[in-house]
Design an enzyme around this catalytic site. Structure first.
Site, PDB file in Angstrom:
ATOM      1  N   PRO A   1       0.912  -1.044   0.262  1.00 50.53           N
ATOM      2  CA  PRO A   1      -0.034  -0.396  -0.122  1.00 50.53           C
ATOM      3  C   PRO A   1       0.686   1.410  -0.706  1.00 50.53           C
ATOM      4  CG  PRO A   1      -1.034  -1.510   1.270  1.00 50.53           C
ATOM      5  CD  PRO A   1       0.466  -2.120   1.006  1.00 50.53           C
ATOM      6  N   GLU A   2       1.051   2.042  -1.122  1.00 50.08           N
ATOM      7  CA  GLU A   2       1.785   3.352  -1.067  1.00 50.08           C
ATOM      8  C   GLU A   2       0.343   4.245  -1.569  1.00 50.08           C
ATOM      9  OE1 GLU A   2       4.975   4.387  -3.078  1.00 50.08           O
ATOM     10  OE2 GLU A   2       5.520   1.971  -2.505  1.00 50.08           O
TER      11      GLU A   2
ATOM     12  N   LYS B   1      -0.631   8.220   2.833  1.00 56.70           N
ATOM     13  CA  LYS B   1      -1.010   6.669   2.943  1.00 56.70           C
ATOM     14  C   LYS B   1      -2.485   7.015   4.113  1.00 56.70           C
ATOM     15  CE  LYS B   1       2.316   6.069   3.382  1.00 56.70           C
ATOM     16  NZ  LYS B   1       4.444   4.889   2.989  1.00 56.70           N
TER      17      LYS B   1
ATOM     18  N   ARG C   1      14.696  -0.550   5.995  1.00 51.89           N
ATOM     19  CA  ARG C   1      13.541  -0.965   5.226  1.00 51.89           C
ATOM     20  C   ARG C   1      14.226  -1.318   3.534  1.00 51.89           C
ATOM     21  NH1 ARG C   1       8.484   1.741   4.988  1.00 51.89           N
ATOM     22  NH2 ARG C   1       7.713   0.957   2.849  1.00 51.89           N
TER      23      ARG C   1
END
Length: 269
Positions: free
Chosen positions: A2-3, A51, A256
């Site tokens: 999800p972005e 987001k 990340r």
């Protein structure tokens, strides 16, 4: 993953299903809001903010203020809309929110954040975010200013910071750095053209917001929609050089995945 574009689509679909409809049942499956009941109130609109997803509900008869159902998908979350009688496509134990109208059920699964608060709480919840790449208040100049405010910060970390501009996630930050030919650990001050970077960010998310498949190469019919992201075993789509995969973050708790091509994005010492 999800972005901003994924959340924009979720808001669009939820808005089409819920806006203007009365809630006949609400079920919030997190302890803090388990007793919150928004039955009898009308959903006014569903919008995305970077987001984050905001479901705005009108006040009840004796209330002076409406309500906001605030969710963030994090890594695994998603919202589904089901017609009555339709079987859920995810296990019920993963549901965190169930909103029912006379026509459908909207179910939020594995939501990373779920909160319900009076409408006035939105500023505290999302007011810190930078300009929203897919929002009506997009301000490219402000996004450039915020990115440039910490010139020594690596651009790959600055792009992920939602306080600078809202909506970029891990896929886009890797692809954006590739597209402008900059190593993601290059300090912001050494990025040749921040205005171009911000403009490209906007154009990429706008191009992808209505697609089910995220594409940064411009080749919608190809098997490879991305240049470097998750390609450490296949090589750079442009030159074939082995893509480097590292874990990078502001601290060890925020590491990340980072992908880049050492040939197309040489590191500046």
């Amino acid at each position: 993953m999800p972005e901003g574009d994924t959340v924009w689509r979720a808001a669009r679909d939820l808005n089409a299903a819920l806006a203007g409809s009365e809630l006949i049942r609400t079920d919030f499956r997190v302890p803090r809001f388990a007793t919150t009941d928004l039955r009898g109130r009308t959903v006014e609109e569903v919008v995305s903010r970077g987001k984050h997803l905001l479901i705005r509900v009108a006040p009840g008869e004796s209330e002076s203020e409406g309500w906001t159902i605030h969710s963030h998908l994090k890594m695994e979350g998603l919202w589904h809309v089901y017609a009555w009688g339709e079987r859920w496509r995810r296990p019920a134990f993963k549901a965190r929110a169930v909103l029912e109208t006379a026509a459908c059920q909207a179910v939020g699964f594995e939501l990373g954040i779920l909160r319900v608060f009076p409408r006035s709480g939105e500023e505290e919840a999302v007011g810190y975010l930078g300009p929203d790449l897919l929002g009506p208040d997009w301000d490219s100049g402000e996004a450039v200013r915020r990115l440039a405010s910490v010139p020594e910060r690596p651009v790959g970390l600055a792009l992920l910071d939602q306080r600078n501009l809202a909506g970029i996630g891990n896929v886009y930050r890797c692809e954006l750095c590739f597209l402008i030919g900059v190593h993601p650990l290059t300090p912001v001050a050494q990025v040749p053209d921040l205005v171009r970077l911000v403009d490209l960010s906007k154009r990429l998310l706008e191009a992808n917001k209505a697609r089910s498949r995220r594409i940064t190469t411009g080749m919608s019919s190809g098997r490879d929609p991305l240049w470097v992201y998750n390609r450490e075993k296949r090589g750079c789509l442009r030159c074939g050089t082995r893509v480097v995969h590292e874990l990078v973050g502001d601290n060890e708790l925020e590491l990340r995945d980072l992908y880049f091509c050492p040939h197309c994005q040489p590191r500046v010492e």
